[in-house]
Design an enzyme around this catalytic site. Sequence first.
Site, PDB file in Angstrom:
ATOM      1  CE  LYS A 112      -4.260  -1.998   1.732  1.00  0.00           C
ATOM      2  NZ  LYS A 112      -3.911  -3.438   1.842  1.00  0.00           N
TER       3      LYS A 112
HETATM    4  C1  LIG Z   1      -4.553  -4.487   1.238  1.00  0.00           C
HETATM    5  C2  LIG Z   1      -3.788  -5.751   1.130  1.00  0.00           C
HETATM    6  C3  LIG Z   1      -4.142  -6.764   0.215  1.00  0.00           C
HETATM    7  C4  LIG Z   1      -5.362  -6.669  -0.675  1.00  0.00           C
HETATM    8  O1  LIG Z   1      -5.280  -5.649  -1.636  1.00  0.00           O
HETATM    9  P1  LIG Z   1      -6.545  -5.255  -2.528  1.00  0.00           P
HETATM   10  O2  LIG Z   1      -6.136  -4.093  -3.342  1.00  0.00           O
HETATM   11  O3  LIG Z   1      -7.627  -4.911  -1.530  1.00  0.00           O
HETATM   12  O4  LIG Z   1      -6.900  -6.444  -3.321  1.00  0.00           O
HETATM   13  C5  LIG Z   1      -3.330  -7.886   0.141  1.00  0.00           C
HETATM   14  N1  LIG Z   1      -2.251  -8.038   0.946  1.00  0.00           N
HETATM   15  C6  LIG Z   1      -1.889  -7.104   1.837  1.00  0.00           C
HETATM   16  C7  LIG Z   1      -0.711  -7.351   2.695  1.00  0.00           C
HETATM   17  C8  LIG Z   1      -2.636  -5.929   1.964  1.00  0.00           C
HETATM   18  O5  LIG Z   1      -2.269  -4.996   2.863  1.00  0.00           O
END
Ligand SMILES: *Cc1c(COP(=O)(O)O)cnc(C)c1O
Length: 465
Positions: A112
């Site tokens: 993220k």
């Molecule tokens: C947010 C997150 C996901 C999922 O991502 P999306 O964009 O919601 O599909 C997967 N793995 C981790 C570690 C995350 O923080």
Amino acid sequence: MKYISTRGQAPALDFEQVLLAGLASDGGLYVPENLPTFSAQEIREMASLDYAQLAHRIIAPFVDDCIPGDDLRDILEETYAEFRHNAVAPMVQLAPNQWVLELFHGPTLAFKDFALQLLGRLLDHVLERKHQKVVVMGATSGDTGSAAIEGCKRCRNIDIFILHPHQRVSDVQRRQMTTVQGDNIHNLAVQGNFDDCQAMVKASFCDRSFLPEDRSLVAVNSINWARIMAQIVYYFYAAVALGAPSRPVAFSVPTGNFGDIFAGYLAHQMGLPLERLLIATNRNDVLHRVMTTSVYGRQSLVHTLSPSMDITVSSNFERLLFDLYDRDGAAIADLMRRFDEGDIAFNDAAMEKARSLFDSQCVSDEETCAQIAGSWKECEYLLDPHSAIGVKAALESGLPPEVPVITLATAHPAKFPDAIRSAGLDQEVALPLHLRDLFEREERVDVLPNDLGAVQAFMANNINA
Ligand SMILES: *Cc1c(COP(=O)(O)O)cnc(C)c1O
């Protein structure tokens, strides 16, 4: 570049407006009206660019003159200089034609950061020029909150309020939020669960009257277009490194809200040849069910070892649906209205299109643990539980052996030590150097009752002048 709503009834916006907007006024999500495309030759030439340069190549057409080219270049240089690896998103090989794209070298150790480090800087740039200040509000069960706080901490024009369920996030995740210093950062521990927190955020976006008149409210969850945009870059980066466009590759993506994998779909639409996109889910498998049965339906939430993928509805799936239904906003509005009342089924033409590119796989906690243990045993590579789900799906994909499969490693294993122990591995997983003293740092957090009025009053009283 104009952005339009998936439900066809909201006004089109430019990049600056879409950056500050959350949901469209008709309840839809914003998507670009037209996508930029790259020729095979242009994609081949991407191999010589570093990450920030490539990001500029991909992102500039989406931003156009809202942020002048040189400013955008500086912002991107600064953003990706925050990552603690020279390659920003390095790849590791686990087996013949099995690769892992490590997206966890940013400040909070989850993918993220790629989007939220950029989003904070883009917002600040736009706000500075407009002499405007905003309030960012979000709910988190873990990764989003810390990445958003790290992304906004230096932004003078943003007050950020992140709600998390009191005593229900892991110690590492809580401390990654509460130890960030800055009087524009507000951590609210709500005496309720994650759904309570999210409901308060939703209610606050619907009725913003608790805020001073000169402050608008900005969303940092993955409905924000800029987050998706930032994530397109690493699909090009990794594919080109393994020989695209001459050699098509596949990606396996651990998925919750369908944000990350939707960015892969867009890369494909922009000209990147892809053999397949694998949707890898945990037991919260709404997306796997829709791929296998064409029925989109809610089931109750299961708590798993991969908490960042514990969702019941994938909000960004609507963005794909819009394309699957030939960009017919009225059809999407109708489907989503019916989905509010119960399960819905998608038509054959739409599902056929989806299945021509996407495949799916649901991975249980037991299989996740087995994969973590297996990859450790075979090559002493430690996967976090989310990434392990992606690798498991990649290994099960049945793709021809000449197709390289790249799994997105979405978090660093040190973020999820409990899952590593559940996998039967007893070695300590050290936090990277910049977080080694995390447990000695001072925490700043306010505990609030599970009450919308109390939360909104707290926010109104704590916004900086
Ligand atoms: C947010 C997150 C996901 C999922 O991502 P999306 O964009 O919601 O599909 C997967 N793995 C981790 C570690 C995350 O923080």
